[in-house]
Design an enzyme around this catalytic site. Structure first.
Site, short mmCIF file in Angstrom:
data_model
loop_
_atom_site.label_atom_id
_atom_site.label_comp_id
_atom_site.label_asym_id
_atom_site.label_seq_id
_atom_site.Cartn_x
_atom_site.Cartn_y
_atom_site.Cartn_z
N LYS A 67 80.89 107.41 -8.48
CA LYS A 67 80.95 108.18 -7.23
C LYS A 67 79.96 109.33 -7.23
O LYS A 67 79.49 109.74 -6.18
CB LYS A 67 82.37 108.71 -6.99
CG LYS A 67 83.36 107.61 -6.63
CD LYS A 67 84.63 108.19 -6.05
CE LYS A 67 85.58 107.09 -5.60
NZ LYS A 67 86.86 107.63 -5.11
N LYS B 80 86.17 100.41 0.06
CA LYS B 80 86.20 101.03 1.39
C LYS B 80 84.82 101.52 1.78
O LYS B 80 84.50 101.63 2.95
CB LYS B 80 87.10 102.27 1.35
CG LYS B 80 88.56 102.01 1.25
CD LYS B 80 89.25 103.37 1.00
CE LYS B 80 90.74 103.21 0.87
NZ LYS B 80 91.35 104.48 0.45
N LYS C 169 83.47 95.29 -6.89
CA LYS C 169 84.82 95.24 -6.32
C LYS C 169 84.75 95.48 -4.81
O LYS C 169 83.83 96.15 -4.32
CB LYS C 169 85.74 96.26 -7.01
CG LYS C 169 85.38 97.68 -6.74
CD LYS C 169 86.44 98.66 -7.25
CE LYS C 169 86.02 100.06 -6.84
NZ LYS C 169 86.90 101.12 -7.16
P1 AMP Z 1 92.07 103.94 -3.06
O1 AMP Z 1 91.87 103.35 -1.74
O2 AMP Z 1 90.82 104.06 -3.84
O3 AMP Z 1 92.87 105.18 -3.00
O4 AMP Z 1 92.92 102.86 -3.85
C1 AMP Z 1 94.28 102.58 -3.58
C2 AMP Z 1 94.77 101.52 -4.55
O5 AMP Z 1 94.08 100.27 -4.33
C3 AMP Z 1 94.53 101.85 -6.04
O6 AMP Z 1 95.69 101.47 -6.77
C4 AMP Z 1 93.36 100.99 -6.41
O7 AMP Z 1 93.37 100.65 -7.78
C5 AMP Z 1 93.57 99.76 -5.54
N1 AMP Z 1 92.30 99.05 -5.27
C6 AMP Z 1 91.18 99.58 -4.71
N2 AMP Z 1 90.21 98.65 -4.60
C7 AMP Z 1 90.73 97.49 -5.10
C8 AMP Z 1 90.22 96.15 -5.24
N3 AMP Z 1 89.01 95.83 -4.86
N4 AMP Z 1 91.04 95.23 -5.79
C9 AMP Z 1 92.30 95.55 -6.18
N5 AMP Z 1 92.84 96.78 -6.06
C10 AMP Z 1 92.08 97.75 -5.52
#
Ligand code: AMP
Ligand code: TRP
Length: 325
Positions: free
Chosen positions: A112, A197, A194
């Site tokens: 990041k 967002k 991966k």
């Molecule tokens: P965040 O949107 O970064 O706050 O992530 C929220 C949750 O989604 C966290 O538990 C991340 O580990 C999970 N997460 C984010 N991206 C992925 C992905 N591509 N595959 C699986 N889990 C994800």
């Protein structure tokens, strides 16, 4: 007594099916068995620049998404991080026992911060300490997250162990809960990365609120690898990823998926995957506006009250043990 879960997501960008399959789905599955706390981590969100008005709205939208995914306010506690000031307070104490070296090893900071530590925000650097505070305040047993959070969780464990060693038994040392399938859903456009967002290529992610038409288009244009068999194969990351999504949205076993597509081609597979994904998200999409603003405010207020009852006791213990109070 039930064991405790804590997890959270950031109110930035739009949630995608990776967030759903890697995290949210498990939050819902675990809420009966565990006493669960699901947080909207808006303080984490400002580690990268946010538009203030947009952030306020996205914070409430994310609460709606938790609810639409099936988090039940009668069973689980849903709250906004900034409504519970103990999170920021414990972060300070923990940052006094965390080490520069261990934070420097965090790969998410390198990603990041785009490898430019000189220009990166200090909040982005100390982000994992705030995450540790989130978790440790609730004497959490289990933290359901995707694979990308594993390293942050290790740090939370290390900080808990260090604090307990230096000041006496205070925190429970949390365990990660990372699903076998779905812990790292990949981009549809680049299966080495991966699903994210913040991907510039919007076709790489299936967002939870995408229309049936958009989902179908994105799946049809997903990259594939060489070879024609529709099967799980680590050396073919594109099909591996698509078949994992198929498996999770249909609830079939891996073997059933393979048997189902034996002898069939990519065209048919993608058509069925698109249909199954649309069907999977439909009930979620229908529920997103189920709660009125007033009901939502009530749920979040109750959630914050419940969260504070627990977190204030932990913080009081920490302040006592460290000689602050
Ligand atoms: P965040 O949107 O970064 O706050 O992530 C929220 C949750 O989604 C966290 O538990 C991340 O580990 C999970 N997460 C984010 N991206 C992925 C992905 N591509 N595959 C699986 N889990 C994800
Ligand atoms: N860092 C997590 C992410 O980006 C979000 C998060 C913040 C979290 N605090 C948490 C997840 C505590 C689990 C537990 O996905």
């Amino acid at each position: 007594m039930k064991k405790r879960i804590f997890s959270g997501a950031q109110p930035t960008g739009e949630l995608h099916i990776g967030n759903y399959l890697g995290a949210l789905k498990n939050w819902v599955a675990l809420q009966d068995e565990y006493e669960s706390f699901y947080c909207i981590v808006n303080l984490h969100a400002i580690t990268l620049p946010q538009d203030p008005h947009g952030l306020r709205q996205k914070t409430l939208d994310l609460a709606k998404i938790y609810l639409a995914a099936g988090v039940d306010p009668a069973k689980a506690t849903i709250f906004i991080q900034s409504d519970v000031p103990e999170h920021a307070e414990l972060t300070w104490v923990l940052s006094c026992i965390a080490r520069m070296g261990e934070l420097e090893r965090m790969t998410q900071f390198k990603d990041k911060g785009k490898g430019n530590a000189e220009r990166a925000g200090v909040g982005l650097f100390t982000y994992p300490i705030l995450m540790a505070a989130d978790i440790l305040l609730y004497q959490t047993d289990l933290v359901p997250v995707g694979q990308d959070q594993k390293q942050h969780l290790e740090l939370s464990r290390d900080l808990a162990i260090r604090f307990n060693r230096d000041f006496g038994e205070t925190f429970k040392v949390p365990e990660p809960y990372i699903p076998k399938a779905g812990a790292s859903i990949k981009s549809l456009q680049d299966p080495q990365k991966k699903m994210s967002k913040s991907d510039e290529n919007l076709k790489g992610a299936i967002f939870l609120m995408d229309s049936a038409e958009t989902i179908t288009k994105k799946i049809k244009s997903a990259v594939t690898d060489s070879g024609t068999d529709i099967t799980f194969d680590e050396s073919r990351p594109a099909i591996n990823n698509l078949l994992t999504i198929y498996q999770l949205v249909t609830g079939k076993s891996g073997d059933e998926c393979i048997a189902h597509f034996e002898g069939k081609g990519y065209g048919q597979f993608k058509g069925e995957l698109a249909e199954a994904t649309v069907e999977y998200l439909r009930p979620f999409q229908d529920r997103v506006n189920h709660y009125s603003d007033k009901e939502l405010a009530e749920i979040l207020k109750n959630g914050a009250d419940k969260a504070r009852a627990i977190s204030s006791a932990t913080l009081a213990d920490v302040y006592h043990k460290t000689g602050i109070k």
